[in-house]
Design a protein around this motif. Structure first.
Motif, PDB file in Angstrom:
ATOM      1  N   PRO A   1      29.753  57.775  53.633  1.00  0.00           N
ATOM      2  CA  PRO A   1      30.513  57.608  54.877  1.00  0.00           C
ATOM      3  C   PRO A   1      31.593  58.674  55.063  1.00  0.00           C
ATOM      4  N   TYR A   2      31.874  58.944  56.301  1.00  0.00           N
ATOM      5  CA  TYR A   2      32.901  59.888  56.739  1.00  0.00           C
ATOM      6  C   TYR A   2      34.079  59.073  57.275  1.00  0.00           C
ATOM      7  N   ALA A   3      35.123  59.720  57.758  1.00  0.00           N
ATOM      8  CA  ALA A   3      36.288  59.009  58.293  1.00  0.00           C
ATOM      9  C   ALA A   3      36.860  59.780  59.481  1.00  0.00           C
ATOM     10  N   LEU A   4      37.333  59.049  60.465  1.00  0.00           N
ATOM     11  CA  LEU A   4      37.941  59.661  61.651  1.00  0.00           C
ATOM     12  C   LEU A   4      39.440  59.401  61.736  1.00  0.00           C
ATOM     13  N   ASP A   5      39.986  58.574  60.835  1.00  0.00           N
ATOM     14  CA  ASP A   5      41.433  58.372  60.858  1.00  0.00           C
ATOM     15  C   ASP A   5      42.150  59.479  60.089  1.00  0.00           C
ATOM     16  N   SER A   6      41.652  59.798  58.905  1.00  0.00           N
ATOM     17  CA  SER A   6      42.218  60.883  58.095  1.00  0.00           C
ATOM     18  C   SER A   6      41.554  62.198  58.514  1.00  0.00           C
ATOM     19  N   ASN A   7      41.764  62.550  59.759  1.00  0.00           N
ATOM     20  CA  ASN A   7      40.998  63.619  60.399  1.00  0.00           C
ATOM     21  C   ASN A   7      41.890  64.345  61.388  1.00  0.00           C
ATOM     22  N   ASP A   8      41.904  65.667  61.320  1.00  0.00           N
ATOM     23  CA  ASP A   8      42.794  66.415  62.208  1.00  0.00           C
ATOM     24  C   ASP A   8      42.385  66.352  63.677  1.00  0.00           C
ATOM     25  N   MET A   9      41.205  65.793  63.995  1.00  0.00           N
ATOM     26  CA  MET A   9      40.811  65.633  65.392  1.00  0.00           C
ATOM     27  C   MET A   9      41.826  64.790  66.163  1.00  0.00           C
ATOM     28  N   LYS A  10      42.590  63.958  65.419  1.00  0.00           N
ATOM     29  CA  LYS A  10      43.540  63.076  66.083  1.00  0.00           C
ATOM     30  C   LYS A  10      44.788  63.806  66.560  1.00  0.00           C
ATOM     31  N   PHE A  11      44.889  65.093  66.302  1.00  0.00           N
ATOM     32  CA  PHE A  11      45.907  65.892  66.975  1.00  0.00           C
ATOM     33  C   PHE A  11      45.618  66.000  68.471  1.00  0.00           C
ATOM     34  N   SER A  12      44.368  65.775  68.865  1.00  0.00           N
ATOM     35  CA  SER A  12      43.975  65.941  70.266  1.00  0.00           C
ATOM     36  C   SER A  12      43.718  64.613  70.970  1.00  0.00           C
ATOM     37  N   THR A  13      44.121  63.497  70.344  1.00  0.00           N
ATOM     38  CA  THR A  13      43.933  62.188  70.965  1.00  0.00           C
ATOM     39  C   THR A  13      45.282  61.556  71.280  1.00  0.00           C
ATOM     40  N   ALA A  14      45.271  60.660  72.258  1.00  0.00           N
ATOM     41  CA  ALA A  14      46.526  60.058  72.720  1.00  0.00           C
ATOM     42  C   ALA A  14      47.210  59.239  71.630  1.00  0.00           C
ATOM     43  N   ASN A  15      46.442  58.635  70.742  1.00  0.00           N
ATOM     44  CA  ASN A  15      47.022  57.804  69.676  1.00  0.00           C
ATOM     45  C   ASN A  15      47.046  58.541  68.349  1.00  0.00           C
ATOM     46  N   GLY A  16      47.081  59.848  68.413  1.00  0.00           N
ATOM     47  CA  GLY A  16      46.931  60.636  67.198  1.00  0.00           C
ATOM     48  C   GLY A  16      48.227  61.181  66.643  1.00  0.00           C
ATOM     49  N   PHE A  17      48.116  62.279  65.882  1.00  0.00           N
ATOM     50  CA  PHE A  17      49.252  62.864  65.188  1.00  0.00           C
ATOM     51  C   PHE A  17      50.077  63.717  66.140  1.00  0.00           C
ATOM     52  N   ALA A  18      51.380  63.451  66.174  1.00  0.00           N
ATOM     53  CA  ALA A  18      52.265  64.194  67.066  1.00  0.00           C
ATOM     54  C   ALA A  18      52.846  65.430  66.402  1.00  0.00           C
ATOM     55  N   SER A  19      52.742  65.514  65.074  1.00  0.00           N
ATOM     56  CA  SER A  19      53.341  66.640  64.359  1.00  0.00           C
ATOM     57  C   SER A  19      52.595  66.881  63.060  1.00  0.00           C
ATOM     58  N   PRO A  20      52.719  68.069  62.501  1.00  0.00           N
ATOM     59  CA  PRO A  20      52.117  68.320  61.186  1.00  0.00           C
ATOM     60  C   PRO A  20      52.626  67.364  60.123  1.00  0.00           C
ATOM     61  N   ALA A  21      53.918  67.013  60.193  1.00  0.00           N
ATOM     62  CA  ALA A  21      54.488  66.098  59.198  1.00  0.00           C
ATOM     63  C   ALA A  21      53.807  64.737  59.251  1.00  0.00           C
ATOM     64  N   ALA A  22      53.477  64.276  60.456  1.00  0.00           N
ATOM     65  CA  ALA A  22      52.806  62.980  60.584  1.00  0.00           C
ATOM     66  C   ALA A  22      51.426  63.017  59.933  1.00  0.00           C
TER      67      ALA A  22
ATOM     68  N   ALA B   1      50.450  65.076  57.429  1.00  0.00           N
ATOM     69  CA  ALA B   1      50.635  65.129  55.981  1.00  0.00           C
ATOM     70  C   ALA B   1      51.040  63.774  55.434  1.00  0.00           C
ATOM     71  N   ASP B   2      51.947  63.086  56.119  1.00  0.00           N
ATOM     72  CA  ASP B   2      52.389  61.762  55.667  1.00  0.00           C
ATOM     73  C   ASP B   2      51.221  60.781  55.640  1.00  0.00           C
ATOM     74  N   TYR B   3      50.375  60.830  56.668  1.00  0.00           N
ATOM     75  CA  TYR B   3      49.243  59.912  56.752  1.00  0.00           C
ATOM     76  C   TYR B   3      48.273  60.165  55.600  1.00  0.00           C
TER      77      TYR B   3
ATOM     78  N   ALA C   1      51.113  75.930  61.560  1.00  0.00           N
ATOM     79  CA  ALA C   1      51.953  74.759  61.286  1.00  0.00           C
ATOM     80  C   ALA C   1      51.138  73.632  60.682  1.00  0.00           C
ATOM     81  N   ARG C   2      49.926  73.440  61.181  1.00  0.00           N
ATOM     82  CA  ARG C   2      49.098  72.357  60.668  1.00  0.00           C
ATOM     83  C   ARG C   2      48.560  72.691  59.282  1.00  0.00           C
ATOM     84  N   LEU C   3      48.284  73.960  59.033  1.00  0.00           N
ATOM     85  CA  LEU C   3      47.827  74.330  57.697  1.00  0.00           C
ATOM     86  C   LEU C   3      48.905  74.037  56.662  1.00  0.00           C
ATOM     87  N   ALA C   4      50.165  74.196  57.046  1.00  0.00           N
ATOM     88  CA  ALA C   4      51.260  73.873  56.132  1.00  0.00           C
ATOM     89  C   ALA C   4      51.207  72.404  55.735  1.00  0.00           C
TER      90      ALA C   4
END
Length: 302
Positions: A209-230, A232-234, A267-270
């Protein structure tokens, strides 16, 4: 389950088996780099619309019958700059990964596939195009799977043993299996460890199985990551919880999905660097390719 369209809502239940991680690790980390740039929808590829999925402009209406130059340029960043920044980080930190390679994207930039092979990464098939396959005929999708298989073989010297379509049709898994050579597919999000499907012909097929929550695609979704820190924290929170479970006797797998045009931005690579440095403080974590997992399950380990 007898076919890929059946739903199994029980799975392993309360008595989950210990997965076959190398060295009995408490956690397997599967980094997945999606290489899709050039395979997305555009009228240049005879598509009816432009691409509207996973890029900096966020979700919006695709353009019908015309090019979207901004979107094409944003995808281009992943192929021209992002992928190399990510691969340099992997090499610097000594981590491995699986690349979900879209066939057309690899064909347009063959040095990516060749370099990934030299770096020891796995390239799995991500089908020929990065679009929704649900409206395509079986004949065309079968041809696409075979074209991708041959492209990866040409660039790496080996046919892919893994398959992930992502934007699947009802036929994708069956066609990929029929085309031969697969050890696994990852078109599922329903567990933290691999499992076998019992097929109608009496055989069985491995799903990792794969996963879509631990996935950088959520930088482009309304309920996704607002910052690189978010982000990394997740990732660190997911890792810490799964590592704790593993030490307590219930090992799992953490899949981290990455896209060249997304995580390849500085920034996201960091944030990815911060996460990987956190992981590397634990010397008992198995950082692996999906093919490595599959070979263990098939009894093909070296």
């Amino acid at each position: 389950m007898s076919t890929s369209s059946d739903r199994d809502l029980v799975g392993y239940g309360r008595h989950r088996p210990r997965p076959l991680w190398a060295d009995r690790s408490p956690l397997a980390l599967s980094l997945v780099l999606n290489y899709e740039e050039g395979g997305e929808r555009t009228v240049l590829n005879d598509d009816a619309t432009s691409e509207s999925y996973i890029h900096e402009l966020g979700p919006f209406e695709a353009r019908a019958g015309e090019r979207d130059l901004n979107t094409e340029s944003l995808y281009g960043y992943g192929a021209r700059a992002g992928v190399w920044r990510i691969l340099r980080l992997f090499e610097e930190l000594g981590v491995t990964a699986t690349v979900f390679g879209v066939g057309r994207a690899l064909a347009l930039n063959p040095e990516v596939g060749r370099h990934c092979a030299r770096q020891g990464l796995e390239i799995a098939s991500h089908n020929w195009r990065w679009f929704d396959y649900s409206g395509l005929s079986e004949e065309v999708e079968r041809e696409h799977i075979l074209m991708t298989k041959e492209t990866i073989r040409e660039q790496t010297g080996e046919a892919p043993v893994g398959f992930y379509c992502g934007r699947v049709s009802a036929n994708s898994r069956r066609l990929a299996i029929d085309c031969g050579g697969l050890l696994y597919d990852s078109d599922a999000y329903d567990d933290d460890i691999p499992y076998w499907l019992e097929m109608e012909d009496g055989g069985r097929h491995l799903v990792i199985p794969y996963a879509l929550d631990s996935n950088d695609m959520k930088f482009s979704t309304a309920n996704g990551f607002a910052s690189p820190a978010a982000f990394a924290d997740y990732l660190c929170a997911a890792f810490d919880e799964l590592y704790r479970e593993g030490v307590d006797g219930h090992p799992s797998m953490l899949s981290v999905g990455l896209h060249c045009r997304v995580i390849g931005r500085p920034a996201r690579l960091a944030a990815l660097r911060r996460f990987l440095e956190h992981v590397l403080k634990h010397d008992d974590v198995w950082i692996c390719r999906r093919a490595d997992i599959a070979r263990l399950y098939h009894g093909l380990e070296d």
